[in-house]
Design an enzyme around this catalytic site. Structure first.
Site, short mmCIF file in Angstrom:
data_model
loop_
_atom_site.label_atom_id
_atom_site.label_comp_id
_atom_site.label_asym_id
_atom_site.label_seq_id
_atom_site.Cartn_x
_atom_site.Cartn_y
_atom_site.Cartn_z
NE ARG A 1 -48.24 -11.42 7.94
CZ ARG A 1 -47.30 -11.70 8.83
NH1 ARG A 1 -47.27 -11.09 10.00
NH2 ARG A 1 -46.36 -12.60 8.58
CG HIS B 1 -43.91 -6.88 11.47
ND1 HIS B 1 -44.50 -7.16 10.27
CD2 HIS B 1 -43.85 -8.08 12.14
CE1 HIS B 1 -44.77 -8.46 10.20
NE2 HIS B 1 -44.39 -9.04 11.33
#
Ligand code: NAP
Length: 309
Positions: free
Chosen positions: A224, A272
């Site tokens: 993250r 991502h």
């Protein structure tokens, strides 16, 4: 009949509904899968935080909320969600992460960028070391971190892992807790960050911890964006203490066009894409969990709300 509400983006429905129906049948479950069950009739919710459903209060009959996402930071903070919450642990997602991490680790290990940049007739032989001579550290030894660590170890890498609680995993040197972090970072020529986004993991990699990596270390972050203090990383890249970073996740996504990571010569940005939940395998995981709940067995992959993951 078990009423299963599918609450995710509309674009997910076409992909997931056939896979879920097939998995329910295979598990012997008589489920009515719909996007329209009323709160009073809903037994389970298959959920992604990008859906319109944000208030779980009326879902009093719901026995569990089954997340389609592995990271649950956008769900755990929802105070209306009091039902048991299971995160996604999907063999397809895990395999995707293993392939992405292994690929980028080998890119660094073999010096592939230098070879690509040297197609100019020069004959300079820099033979890469063997994997056993390359210390790699994985922060986070959960479903994904452990799978990546095991694959890298099977290729011969000298792997250290770090987690919150102590662990013992064959062929991986396991460190844990705040004291173990320094140990895990000191030797890491390649660092892979696979921690969840929780208050305790915020800026795990900051000016102090980046300085604990050996000079020239490389960082791969598919975990993250919050795991890294961006200013500290850019400083460490600019001084050369960190040689390169491959970043898949960011504090703001999509990464804004003017973010310095896009143009930094020693950063690779990927949007991502390290690992996605795969409908066919995820559907089987969800069906298995509903089957467990219906037969009074403990649910798999329950989120620990106090730890935040
Ligand atoms: P997981 O199974 O919950 O594992 C999390 C690991 O982090 C565990 O080993 C845990 O330690 C450790 N940890 C948590 N808090 C810690 C702390 N404060 N200090 C040290 N270690 C800590 O999660 P996962 O399934 O492996 O997934 C990891 C993350 O990958 C997800 O949360 C998500 O953010 C990210 N992800 C990214 C993508 C992508 O496409 N980029 C896709 C899927 C997931 P313990 O073992 O002691 O509990």
């Amino acid at each position: 009949m078990i009423n299963v509400l599918f609450s995710a983006k509309d674009t997910n429905w076409d992909e997931y509904s056939p896979a879920l129906r097939k998995a329910f049948t295979k598990a012997g479950l008589d489920c009515d899968l719909s996007r329209d069950h009323s709160p009073e009739t809903t037994d389970y919710i298959i959920y992604a935080p990008s859906s319109a459903l944000q208030d779980f209060t009326p879902y009093k009959r719901c026995k569990a909320v089954l997340s389609l996402w592995a990271g649950v930071e956008k769900i755990v903070s929802n105070k209306t969600l009091t039902q048991p919450l299971c995160r996604m642990v999907d063999p397809g997602l895990t395999q995707g992460m293993v392939e992405w991490v292994t690929g980028h680790t080998l890119r660094y290990h073999l010096g592939i960028d230098a070879n690509l940049a040297a197609q100019d007739g020069s004959w300079v032989q820099n033979v890469p070391p063997l994997a056993s001579e390359r210390p790699v550290t994985v922060l986070g030894l959960g479903q994904l971190g452990q799978a990546c660590a095991a694959t890298l170890a099977s290729l011969g890498f000298n792997v250290t892992g770090w987690s919150r609680r102590p662990k013992s995993i064959p062929v991986i040197t396991c460190e844990h807790g705040p004291d173990g972090l320094t140990q895990a970072l000191n030797s890491a020529e390649i660092l892979i960050t696979l921690l969840p986004n929780t208050p305790a993991t915020e800026s795990t990699m900051n000016a102090e911890t980046l300085a604990q990596l050996p000079k020239g270390a490389r960082i791969i972050n598919p975990g993250r964006g919050t795991l890294i203090d961006d200013t500290a990383l850019l400083n460490a890249l600019n001084t050369g203490h960190i040689a390169h970073a491959t970043l898949d996740v960011f504090r703001q996504e999509p990464l804004p066009a003017d973010n310095p990571y896009w143009t930094h010569p020693n950063v690779t940005v990927t949007p991502h894409i390290a690992a996605d939940t795969r409908a066919s395998t995820a559907a089987q995981v969800i069906a298995e969990n509903i089957h467990r709940a219906e037969s009074n067995q403990p649910l798999h992959h329950l989120v620990d709300r106090s730890a935040g993951y």
